[in-house]
Design a protein around this motif. Structure first.
Motif, PDB file in Angstrom:
ATOM      1  N   GLN A  12      27.428  39.695  37.324  1.00 45.17           N
ATOM      2  CA  GLN A  12      27.908  40.748  36.411  1.00 45.17           C
ATOM      3  C   GLN A  12      28.034  42.081  37.147  1.00 45.17           C
ATOM      4  O   GLN A  12      28.975  42.828  36.937  1.00 45.17           O
ATOM      5  CB  GLN A  12      26.940  40.919  35.234  1.00 45.17           C
ATOM      6  CG  GLN A  12      27.039  39.838  34.182  1.00 45.17           C
ATOM      7  CD  GLN A  12      26.046  40.118  33.057  1.00 45.17           C
ATOM      8  OE1 GLN A  12      24.843  40.144  33.278  1.00 45.17           O
ATOM      9  NE2 GLN A  12      26.566  40.354  31.864  1.00 45.17           N
ATOM     10  N   GLU A  13      27.048  42.346  38.016  1.00 45.13           N
ATOM     11  CA  GLU A  13      27.070  43.604  38.763  1.00 45.13           C
ATOM     12  C   GLU A  13      28.253  43.627  39.729  1.00 45.13           C
ATOM     13  O   GLU A  13      28.921  44.647  39.874  1.00 45.13           O
ATOM     14  CB  GLU A  13      25.749  43.788  39.522  1.00 45.13           C
ATOM     15  CG  GLU A  13      25.431  45.250  39.781  1.00 45.13           C
ATOM     16  CD  GLU A  13      25.591  45.652  41.219  1.00 45.13           C
ATOM     17  OE1 GLU A  13      25.934  46.820  41.464  1.00 45.13           O
ATOM     18  OE2 GLU A  13      25.391  44.802  42.092  1.00 45.13           O
ATOM     19  N   MET A  16      31.405  44.293  37.704  1.00 42.47           N
ATOM     20  CA  MET A  16      31.448  45.708  37.356  1.00 42.47           C
ATOM     21  C   MET A  16      31.896  46.530  38.565  1.00 42.47           C
ATOM     22  O   MET A  16      32.773  47.398  38.445  1.00 42.47           O
ATOM     23  CB  MET A  16      30.067  46.200  36.888  1.00 42.47           C
ATOM     24  CG  MET A  16      30.019  47.715  36.667  1.00 42.47           C
ATOM     25  SD  MET A  16      28.391  48.376  36.195  1.00 42.47           S
ATOM     26  CE  MET A  16      27.413  48.028  37.622  1.00 42.47           C
ATOM     27  N   LYS A  17      31.321  46.242  39.734  1.00 45.87           N
ATOM     28  CA  LYS A  17      31.659  46.996  40.949  1.00 45.87           C
ATOM     29  C   LYS A  17      33.148  46.852  41.271  1.00 45.87           C
ATOM     30  O   LYS A  17      33.823  47.849  41.547  1.00 45.87           O
ATOM     31  CB  LYS A  17      30.806  46.512  42.119  1.00 45.87           C
ATOM     32  CG  LYS A  17      31.010  47.308  43.389  1.00 45.87           C
ATOM     33  CD  LYS A  17      30.056  46.860  44.474  1.00 45.87           C
ATOM     34  CE  LYS A  17      30.155  47.747  45.693  1.00 45.87           C
ATOM     35  NZ  LYS A  17      29.133  47.418  46.684  1.00 45.87           N
ATOM     36  N   GLN A  19      35.603  46.108  39.247  1.00 48.61           N
ATOM     37  CA  GLN A  19      36.395  46.801  38.224  1.00 48.61           C
ATOM     38  C   GLN A  19      36.374  48.315  38.459  1.00 48.61           C
ATOM     39  O   GLN A  19      37.409  48.978  38.345  1.00 48.61           O
ATOM     40  CB  GLN A  19      35.858  46.481  36.826  1.00 48.61           C
ATOM     41  CG  GLN A  19      36.145  45.058  36.382  1.00 48.61           C
ATOM     42  CD  GLN A  19      35.481  44.723  35.050  1.00 48.61           C
ATOM     43  OE1 GLN A  19      34.437  45.275  34.700  1.00 48.61           O
ATOM     44  NE2 GLN A  19      36.081  43.801  34.317  1.00 48.61           N
ATOM     45  N   VAL A  35      33.915  51.305  32.152  1.00 46.35           N
ATOM     46  CA  VAL A  35      33.442  50.034  32.717  1.00 46.35           C
ATOM     47  C   VAL A  35      31.936  50.106  32.934  1.00 46.35           C
ATOM     48  O   VAL A  35      31.197  49.188  32.567  1.00 46.35           O
ATOM     49  CB  VAL A  35      34.166  49.711  34.057  1.00 46.35           C
ATOM     50  CG1 VAL A  35      33.470  48.578  34.796  1.00 46.35           C
ATOM     51  CG2 VAL A  35      35.629  49.368  33.805  1.00 46.35           C
ATOM     52  N   PHE A  36      31.480  51.218  33.505  1.00 38.66           N
ATOM     53  CA  PHE A  36      30.049  51.398  33.753  1.00 38.66           C
ATOM     54  C   PHE A  36      29.260  51.344  32.448  1.00 38.66           C
ATOM     55  O   PHE A  36      28.258  50.638  32.336  1.00 38.66           O
ATOM     56  CB  PHE A  36      29.776  52.724  34.468  1.00 38.66           C
ATOM     57  CG  PHE A  36      28.309  53.035  34.574  1.00 38.66           C
ATOM     58  CD1 PHE A  36      27.549  52.497  35.588  1.00 38.66           C
ATOM     59  CD2 PHE A  36      27.686  53.827  33.618  1.00 38.66           C
ATOM     60  CE1 PHE A  36      26.181  52.743  35.664  1.00 38.66           C
ATOM     61  CE2 PHE A  36      26.328  54.088  33.681  1.00 38.66           C
ATOM     62  CZ  PHE A  36      25.576  53.546  34.718  1.00 38.66           C
ATOM     63  N   ALA A  39      29.095  47.832  30.876  1.00 44.58           N
ATOM     64  CA  ALA A  39      28.173  46.977  31.628  1.00 44.58           C
ATOM     65  C   ALA A  39      26.720  47.378  31.372  1.00 44.58           C
ATOM     66  O   ALA A  39      25.848  46.522  31.208  1.00 44.58           O
ATOM     67  CB  ALA A  39      28.493  47.057  33.120  1.00 44.58           C
ATOM     68  N   ALA A  46      23.362  49.006  37.636  1.00 49.08           N
ATOM     69  CA  ALA A  46      24.263  49.374  38.732  1.00 49.08           C
ATOM     70  C   ALA A  46      23.486  49.578  40.020  1.00 49.08           C
ATOM     71  O   ALA A  46      22.392  50.142  40.014  1.00 49.08           O
ATOM     72  CB  ALA A  46      25.015  50.644  38.376  1.00 49.08           C
TER      73      ALA A  46
END
Length: 143
Positions: A12-13, A16-17, A19, A35-36, A39, A46
């Motif tokens: 998932q991380e 996110m990164k 994106q 996005v941040f 998530a 993060a």
């Protein structure tokens, strides 16, 4: 897989990164923040590198409040590096609404915690003070 919960979090991380990297490349600060936040609501933590990227992006866009939020989150992980301090000092020193008190606090913390201080970290604060006609304070920075 046999990775258990940890590998799902890592995946998932990574998503996110990727994106956020794409949003940054597109110059879409709002999308990167969205996005941040999405998530974060899903429990994704993060990494320091993602937070540093968000600090740079938000400071480039003069989004001080967002930058300070990401800077505070970075502090939870680790002492921010000189580059993160430099981005925040540059943002606090510039634009239409400089906050020299914040910039000086950040610079003092950077001097205390970072092994190396480069000119790029001090220069924006100095330039901002000079532009604001606060020559004495600018000179005092050098002493």
């Amino acid at each position: 897989g046999s990775g258990g919960k940890g590998s799902g979090q890592k995946k998932q991380e990574q998503v996110m990164k990727l994106q956020i990297v794409q949003c940054v490349k597109d110059g879409d600060v709002d999308a990167a923040i969205a996005v941040f936040e999405k998530a974060e609501k899903e429990g994704v933590v993060a990494s320091a590198s993602v937070l540093e990227m968000l600090i740079r992006t938000t400071s480039d866009a003069h989004r001080r409040d967002s930058g300070l939020k990401f800077f505070a989150l970075l502090r939870v992980h680790q002492t921010p590096n000189e580059s993160a301090f430099a981005n925040m000092i540059r943002e606090a020193s510039g634009g239409d609404n400089p906050d020299f008190t914040l910039a000086e606090q950040l610079l003092n913390e950077c001097i205390e915690k970072c092994a190396v201080i480069r000119l790029r970290t001090v220069q924006p604060l100095l330039a901002g003070l000079l532009k604001a006609g606060r020559l004495d304070e600018g000179i005092a920075l050098y002493e």
